[in-house]
Design a protein around this motif. Structure first.
Motif, PDB file in Angstrom:
ATOM      1  N   ILE A  86     -11.582 -24.908 -38.435  1.00  0.00           N
ATOM      2  CA  ILE A  86     -11.737 -24.377 -39.794  1.00  0.00           C
ATOM      3  C   ILE A  86     -11.160 -22.697 -39.854  1.00  0.00           C
ATOM      4  O   ILE A  86     -10.483 -22.442 -40.766  1.00  0.00           O
ATOM      5  CB  ILE A  86     -13.144 -24.104 -40.153  1.00  0.00           C
ATOM      6  N   PHE A  87     -11.324 -22.144 -38.443  1.00  0.00           N
ATOM      7  CA  PHE A  87     -10.990 -20.774 -38.535  1.00  0.00           C
ATOM      8  C   PHE A  87      -9.312 -20.864 -38.464  1.00  0.00           C
ATOM      9  O   PHE A  87      -8.618 -19.952 -39.266  1.00  0.00           O
ATOM     10  CB  PHE A  87     -11.444 -20.107 -37.245  1.00  0.00           C
ATOM     11  N   SER A  88      -8.652 -21.823 -37.645  1.00  0.00           N
ATOM     12  CA  SER A  88      -7.246 -21.995 -37.392  1.00  0.00           C
ATOM     13  C   SER A  88      -6.800 -22.261 -39.016  1.00  0.00           C
ATOM     14  O   SER A  88      -5.667 -21.591 -39.024  1.00  0.00           O
ATOM     15  CB  SER A  88      -6.874 -22.869 -36.500  1.00  0.00           C
ATOM     16  N   VAL A  89      -7.307 -23.067 -39.478  1.00  0.00           N
ATOM     17  CA  VAL A  89      -6.633 -23.572 -40.917  1.00  0.00           C
ATOM     18  C   VAL A  89      -6.399 -22.496 -42.043  1.00  0.00           C
ATOM     19  O   VAL A  89      -5.880 -22.622 -42.801  1.00  0.00           O
ATOM     20  CB  VAL A  89      -7.200 -24.888 -41.486  1.00  0.00           C
ATOM     21  N   GLY A  90      -7.680 -21.454 -41.746  1.00  0.00           N
ATOM     22  CA  GLY A  90      -7.438 -20.152 -42.535  1.00  0.00           C
ATOM     23  C   GLY A  90      -6.137 -19.781 -42.487  1.00  0.00           C
ATOM     24  O   GLY A  90      -5.496 -19.069 -43.496  1.00  0.00           O
ATOM     25  N   GLY A  91      -5.797 -19.343 -41.392  1.00  0.00           N
ATOM     26  CA  GLY A  91      -4.346 -18.691 -40.946  1.00  0.00           C
ATOM     27  C   GLY A  91      -3.293 -19.571 -41.574  1.00  0.00           C
ATOM     28  O   GLY A  91      -2.316 -19.095 -42.084  1.00  0.00           O
ATOM     29  N   GLY A 126       0.467 -30.271 -41.206  1.00  0.00           N
ATOM     30  CA  GLY A 126      -0.103 -29.398 -40.193  1.00  0.00           C
ATOM     31  C   GLY A 126      -1.493 -28.892 -40.364  1.00  0.00           C
ATOM     32  O   GLY A 126      -2.596 -28.918 -39.539  1.00  0.00           O
ATOM     33  N   ALA A 127      -1.714 -28.535 -41.730  1.00  0.00           N
ATOM     34  CA  ALA A 127      -3.293 -27.937 -41.904  1.00  0.00           C
ATOM     35  C   ALA A 127      -4.219 -29.308 -42.010  1.00  0.00           C
ATOM     36  O   ALA A 127      -5.348 -29.014 -41.350  1.00  0.00           O
ATOM     37  CB  ALA A 127      -3.318 -27.583 -43.508  1.00  0.00           C
ATOM     38  N   ALA A 128      -3.771 -30.481 -42.371  1.00  0.00           N
ATOM     39  CA  ALA A 128      -4.752 -31.317 -42.112  1.00  0.00           C
ATOM     40  C   ALA A 128      -4.848 -32.020 -40.724  1.00  0.00           C
ATOM     41  O   ALA A 128      -6.067 -32.093 -40.239  1.00  0.00           O
ATOM     42  CB  ALA A 128      -4.018 -32.809 -42.815  1.00  0.00           C
ATOM     43  N   GLY A 129      -3.776 -31.742 -39.851  1.00  0.00           N
ATOM     44  CA  GLY A 129      -3.959 -31.980 -38.423  1.00  0.00           C
ATOM     45  C   GLY A 129      -4.781 -31.160 -37.777  1.00  0.00           C
ATOM     46  O   GLY A 129      -5.646 -31.446 -37.033  1.00  0.00           O
ATOM     47  N   THR A 130      -4.847 -29.826 -38.349  1.00  0.00           N
ATOM     48  CA  THR A 130      -5.594 -28.795 -37.858  1.00  0.00           C
ATOM     49  C   THR A 130      -7.234 -29.212 -37.954  1.00  0.00           C
ATOM     50  O   THR A 130      -8.184 -29.246 -36.875  1.00  0.00           O
ATOM     51  CB  THR A 130      -5.580 -27.388 -38.075  1.00  0.00           C
ATOM     52  N   LEU A 131      -7.524 -29.739 -39.091  1.00  0.00           N
ATOM     53  CA  LEU A 131      -9.156 -30.096 -39.482  1.00  0.00           C
ATOM     54  C   LEU A 131      -9.260 -31.228 -38.746  1.00  0.00           C
ATOM     55  O   LEU A 131     -10.142 -31.583 -38.167  1.00  0.00           O
ATOM     56  CB  LEU A 131      -9.012 -30.136 -40.984  1.00  0.00           C
ATOM     57  N   LEU A 132      -8.338 -32.281 -38.716  1.00  0.00           N
ATOM     58  CA  LEU A 132      -8.770 -33.648 -38.317  1.00  0.00           C
ATOM     59  C   LEU A 132      -8.829 -33.380 -36.584  1.00  0.00           C
ATOM     60  O   LEU A 132      -9.833 -34.109 -35.879  1.00  0.00           O
ATOM     61  CB  LEU A 132      -7.360 -34.495 -38.137  1.00  0.00           C
ATOM     62  N   GLY A 133      -8.214 -32.748 -35.850  1.00  0.00           N
ATOM     63  CA  GLY A 133      -8.317 -32.333 -34.643  1.00  0.00           C
ATOM     64  C   GLY A 133      -9.656 -31.943 -34.300  1.00  0.00           C
ATOM     65  O   GLY A 133     -10.102 -32.289 -33.241  1.00  0.00           O
ATOM     66  N   GLY A 134     -10.224 -30.934 -35.073  1.00  0.00           N
ATOM     67  CA  GLY A 134     -11.482 -30.283 -34.796  1.00  0.00           C
ATOM     68  C   GLY A 134     -12.430 -31.379 -35.004  1.00  0.00           C
ATOM     69  O   GLY A 134     -13.434 -31.495 -34.060  1.00  0.00           O
ATOM     70  N   TRP A 135     -12.504 -32.432 -35.824  1.00  0.00           N
ATOM     71  CA  TRP A 135     -13.323 -33.413 -35.927  1.00  0.00           C
ATOM     72  C   TRP A 135     -13.265 -34.363 -34.732  1.00  0.00           C
ATOM     73  O   TRP A 135     -14.189 -34.801 -34.179  1.00  0.00           O
ATOM     74  CB  TRP A 135     -13.036 -34.357 -37.194  1.00  0.00           C
TER      75      TRP A 135
END
Length: 417
Positions: free
Chosen positions: A130-135, A267-276
């Motif tokens: 979540i923090f990363s996808v903000g960037g 890329g944004a979707a992948g960041t959130l999916l990776g966290g899950w």
């Protein structure tokens, strides 16, 4: 997990990376309105990314010696001032210095903010995503904001670009009293000055994040090599996939931009999916699956005989490349539990600069052999980080604020004695 603090930090990340994305978005306007050459704008790009990458590990080491939360607003505030001043300046040398100042501000922000986000999120990989996808959102928003401001008002309206940072600085100043009035407390830092000194002197952490643990520099070096191998195809595909759609598949500039937008959104979707995935199946799953899926997707980008194949391949590649992003950040901090700021600075700074440093080589290859040759070369090169990812060990630490107990390390985890 302290969701309020994490969400607020994600907002600061959005603002900070908004200015990171604003600098490359300004370059075409500098060429058209100030008649800068390609060499001149390349110098500005180096001032922004190269200097930022060099300073970021230094700020990481500084934040490890003593928690310095003020570096977060000072970082994105300095970045905003540098971008604004670069737009208002008419002299190339002054513009270069202002862009360099913005890069230093961006560098100052990341290590302390990343450490705070890890502390607020506990052991959750989704929290770091979540923090990363903000960037990621901030960087994706930057071209639109720059086009609206400079396209409508010219560089004389560059002061408007500083508004997001000004608003966030005010919110940062109000955050402390508001949290105290509601009984909230700040998340404990990952490392204290005492633990950092102990870790430096003995190799064993005594503070919050690295209690009884050594800094595993060998595994950390492998992680840095992995991220270097990640950044080269990421930067190159970002800069060339739109041209690939136009020059090799005969599509329009608008369609080429749509491919790039698809890649960025994926890329944004992948960041959130990776966290899950990291929280549910373990962060090494997100790392290994991400690299293993990215390899054939990159081959699809190189081979794509038609536009739909290119869009699909670019989308899958974007998701897969960012699937391990949050896990790589937390892995670096766990490999160096006594130096989380240094870990963040090196993984997000020097390692990420490799893609930009290699760009001229792939530009020469594109001029001499065409864009498909570039993507096939990237495919061959990408085999190396895939192998590293499969063999990379985990190292689980208990993070202050986490509700879950520390995870057991796998049997193959490397330890420094």
């Amino acid at each position: 997990m302290k969701k309020g603090q994490l969400g607020f930090l994600a907002g600061t990340h959005l603002v900070n990376d908004l200015y990171q994305g604003a600098i490359p978005a300004m370059l075409p306007f500098l060429m058209s309105q100030r008649h800068y050459s390609y060499a001149a704008v390349s110098g500005l790009a180096f001032a922004a990314s190269g200097i930022s990458s060099l300073f970021q590990p230094l700020f990481g080491a500084l934040s490890d010696r003593k928690p310095r939360p003020w570096m977060v607003p000072a970082g994105f505030g300095t970045a905003a001032f540098g971008v604004m001043a670069a737009g208002l300046s008419g002299n190339y040398l002054v513009t270069w210095l202002c862009v360099a100042l913005a890069g230093i501000g961006i560098a100052a922000y990341h290590p302390p903010a990343t450490s705070q986000a890890r502390a607020a999120g506990g052991s959750s990989q989704q929290a770091m995503s979540i923090f990363s996808v903000g960037g990621t959102i901030g960087g994706a928003t930057a071209p639109t904001l720059v086009t609206l401001v400079i396209g409508a008002a010219g560089f004389a309206g560059s002061y408007l670009l500083a508004i997001p940072a000004l608003v966030m600085v005010i919110l940062w100043a109000l955050k402390g009293p508001w949290m105290r009035s509601r009984g909230h407390t700040a998340a404990a830092p990952l490392v204290t000055g005492a633990s950092a000194k102990a870790g430096a002197g003995t190799g064993t952490g005594t503070g919050s994040g690295g209690e009884g643990r050594t800094d595993d520099w060998r595994s950390f070096a492998r992680l840095v090599a992995l991220i270097v191998g990640w950044s080269i195809p990421f930067v190159t595909v970002t800069s060339m996939v739109s041209l690939h759609a136009q020059r090799d598949l005969g599509e329009s500039a608008a369609v080429g931009a749509a491919v790039l937008s698809t890649y960025t959104a994926a890329g944004a979707a992948g960041t959130l999916l990776g966290g899950w995935v990291g929280d549910r199946y373990g962060r090494m799953t997100s790392v290994r699956v991400g690299y293993l899926v990215a390899l054939p997707a990159l081959l699809g980008v190189a081979w794509a005989p038609a536009f739909p194949v290119l869009v699909l391949s670019a989308g899958v590649f974007g998701v897969a490349m960012f699937l391990p992003f949050a896990a790589q950040v937390t892995l670096g901090q766990d490999y160096l539990p006594n130096r989380p700021g240094t870990a963040s600075g090196l993984t997000l700074g020097l390692a990420m600069a490799a893609g930009g440093l290699c760009s001229p080589i792939f530009g020469w290859l594109a001029d001499s052999s065409g864009l498909p040759a570039v993507f096939y070369a990237l495919f061959v090169l990408f085999v190396v980080p895939v192998v590293i990812a499969v063999r990379l060990p985990d190292r689980a630490l208990h993070v202050p604020g986490s509700q879950s107990p520390p995870l057991a390390e796998p049997a193959d985890t490397h330890r420094v004695q």
